[in-house]
Design an enzyme around this catalytic site. Structure first.
Site, PDB file in Angstrom:
ATOM      1  N   ARG A  88       0.821  -1.213   0.000  1.00 54.55           N
ATOM      2  CA  ARG A  88       0.000   0.000   0.000  1.00 54.55           C
ATOM      3  C   ARG A  88       0.856   1.264   0.000  1.00 54.55           C
ATOM      4  NH1 ARG A  88      -4.337   1.832   4.642  1.00 54.55           N
ATOM      5  NH2 ARG A  88      -2.376   2.141   5.768  1.00 54.55           N
ATOM      6  N   HIS A 242     -14.899  -2.162   0.575  1.00 55.59           N
ATOM      7  CA  HIS A 242     -13.851  -3.124   0.936  1.00 55.59           C
ATOM      8  C   HIS A 242     -14.109  -3.615   2.356  1.00 55.59           C
ATOM      9  CE1 HIS A 242     -10.877  -0.786  -1.828  1.00 55.59           C
ATOM     10  NE2 HIS A 242     -11.170  -1.919  -2.435  1.00 55.59           N
ATOM     11  N   HIS A 279     -13.976  -8.509  -1.282  1.00 60.32           N
ATOM     12  CA  HIS A 279     -13.024  -9.408  -0.623  1.00 60.32           C
ATOM     13  C   HIS A 279     -13.718 -10.257   0.452  1.00 60.32           C
ATOM     14  CE1 HIS A 279      -9.997  -7.436  -2.942  1.00 60.32           C
ATOM     15  NE2 HIS A 279     -10.058  -6.316  -2.261  1.00 60.32           N
ATOM     16  N   ASP A 330      -9.508  -5.984  -9.888  1.00 56.01           N
ATOM     17  CA  ASP A 330      -8.955  -5.198  -8.784  1.00 56.01           C
ATOM     18  C   ASP A 330      -7.677  -4.468  -9.166  1.00 56.01           C
ATOM     19  OD1 ASP A 330      -8.345  -4.145  -6.318  1.00 56.01           O
ATOM     20  OD2 ASP A 330      -8.474  -6.011  -5.224  1.00 56.01           O
TER      21      ASP A 330
END
Length: 464
Positions: A88, A242, A279, A330
């Site tokens: 990230r 998410h 997810h 994604d």
């Protein structure tokens, strides 16, 4: 657009495979009629399609800009184990410098690749709102408009999902500097939504929904207010979030609320068929059952979930309890509906050490089961009339290459099994979206110009 007639020797219809099918496509790009077993000599001026026909696959989860990152994060870090969280930080640095024109070029290249692979619609989970300093553009919808422009140019159907992102962690923790391009307050967010809905009202190829980023990025009050605000604009619009992607997220949510993420969301929000939980990797048996019972869609992205080390979704138990799912690419380390579905099944085989787990009953095709369920779940999550070849639905379809070696000798559901499980060869020949041919004989109509712009952007990003 003029009305069209198409004829297919075989096609996958909602009721199953059919022979000698005549498709009548209206000027608005919808299917006006679908007639199987058309007699000889009754096809008129219909264009004869070159192979078996499938409904186009919805891609329910995309971060378009990340296509330009694919392959750039596969090097070991300097001292700590690589994880989603270290990935990230690389993503934050990458996204910090993207210009609007660069985003549009990347998205266009991505959407061409999606169409050629058999995706005919995409849910763009879009959180890049502000300029590199975190300030609004003169048109606050500038970056959203770039994604819509890329979809319009390439012809893919779009459900645009502007992200609400206000905080850096559970309980309203301050956002970090790497998140400044994502941040909007509620008033600015609802204004952005309202403007986009007004601009694309009546456009059958564009749908607007919302995407509260995660329970980390919104407080309970903000999440509730955002859903209330959306309902005032469009009470049927899709809602994506998410959730439970990483074990650390679950641990942090427990520390904050005393509940796990999926548990908290189901207990505190009106989760139902318009919701897509992206997810949902880490769930207890009770969470799995309750999510299945809610009618919401689990948004599964197996290639990205594997690439990021997320974990494996409990697909076998979820599907046995009637759960709905769709697939997304994604982060776009892979752009292949076949590979997403293959790894969804393979993940279960590795966990349970058995084969053919995601289809119930005797002599049932795993590939066809997964394809049909992903069509239905993806269409539901994107909030559009797609995913089926039936009157009233959009004319989104794939023509498979009957001469492709992996399809030779295959008919009916075995075609889909081969598409998914017989390797990485792409058997998609032609693609129609909303009554418009966008890929013919494996070539997208704009791929050269799109690729040239993408090459320029990649050169710029590499130079920086």
């Amino acid at each position: 657009m003029t009305a069209q007639l198409l004829f297919a020797e075989s096609a996958l219809l909602p009721e199953g495979w059919a022979r000698d099918v005549l498709f009548e496509i209206a000027e608005d790009g919808n299917l006006a009629a679908v007639t199987p077993e058309v007699g000889a000599g009754k096809t008129g001026s219909a264009r004869r399609l070159a192979g078996p026909v499938l409904p186009g696959m919805p891609n329910l989860h995309s971060h378009a800009f990340q296509r330009a990152m694919a392959g750039l994060t596969e090097r070991t870090g300097g001292g700590e184990e690589d994880s989603f969280w270290s990935w990230r930080e690389v993503m934050y640095r990458f996204v910090g410098k993207l210009r609007p024109d660069q985003l549009e070029a990347i998205a266009a290249q991505l959407y061409v690749e999606m169409l050629k692979a058999g995706y005919t619609a995409v849910g763009e989970f879009h959180y890049l709102h502000n300029d590199p300093e975190g300030k609004p553009y003169p048109d606050p919808a500038e970056m959203s408009e770039r994604a819509v422009a890329a979809a319009t140019e390439t012809g893919i159907g779009l459900t645009h999902l502007p992200v609400l992102y206000a905080y850096g962690g559970f309980g309203g923790q301050p956002a970090g500097s790497g998140q400044r391009r994502f941040l909007l307050d509620l008033d600015s967010y609802l204004l952005l939504l309202g403007n986009l809905m007004a601009r694309y009202a009546g456009n059958p190829q564009v749908r607007i929904g919302i995407a509260p980023h995660s329970l980390r990025a919104v407080t309970p009050e903000l999440l509730s207010d955002a859903v209330t605000g959306l309902d005032a604009l469009d009470s049927q619009a899709p809602i994506h979030i998410h959730i439970a992607e990483q074990t650390k997220e679950v641990e942090d949510c427990l520390a904050w609320s005393g509940q796990r993420p999926v548990e908290w969301l189901l207990d505190h929000m009106p989760v139902g068929p318009r919701w897509c939980l992206v997810h949902a990797t880490h769930m207890t048996d009770a969470e799995t059952r309750h999510l299945a019972e809610s009618g919401a869609v689990a948004g599964l992205c197996p290639t990205t979930e594997a690439n990021l080390g997320d974990g494996i979704f409990p697909a076998r138990d979820y599907l046995r309890q009637g759960g709905r799912f769709g697939i997304g690419s994604d982060s776009h380390v892979s752009i292949s509906p076949g590979e997403e579905l293959r790894w969804l099944e393979y993940g279960q085989r590795l966990v349970h050490r058995r084969r053919n787990l995601l289809a119930e009953g005797a002599d049932v095709s795993v590939g066809a089961t997964l394809y049909r369920k992903a069509l239905a779940g993806g269409a539901q999550a994107l909030g559009r009339e797609i995913g089926r070849l039936a009157p009233g639905a959009r004319a989104d379809l794939l023509v498979l290459d009957a001469e492709n070696p992996i399809l030779l000798g295959r008919t009916g559901d075995r075609l889909i099994d081969a598409f998914i499980f017989a390797g990485n060869v792409n058997p998609v020949r032609d693609v129609m979206v909303g009554g418009r041919w966008v890929v013919e004989q494996g070539r997208h109509e704009a791929e050269e110009s799109v690729r040239a712009r993408f090459r320029t952007v990649m050169d710029e990003l590499t130079a920086e």
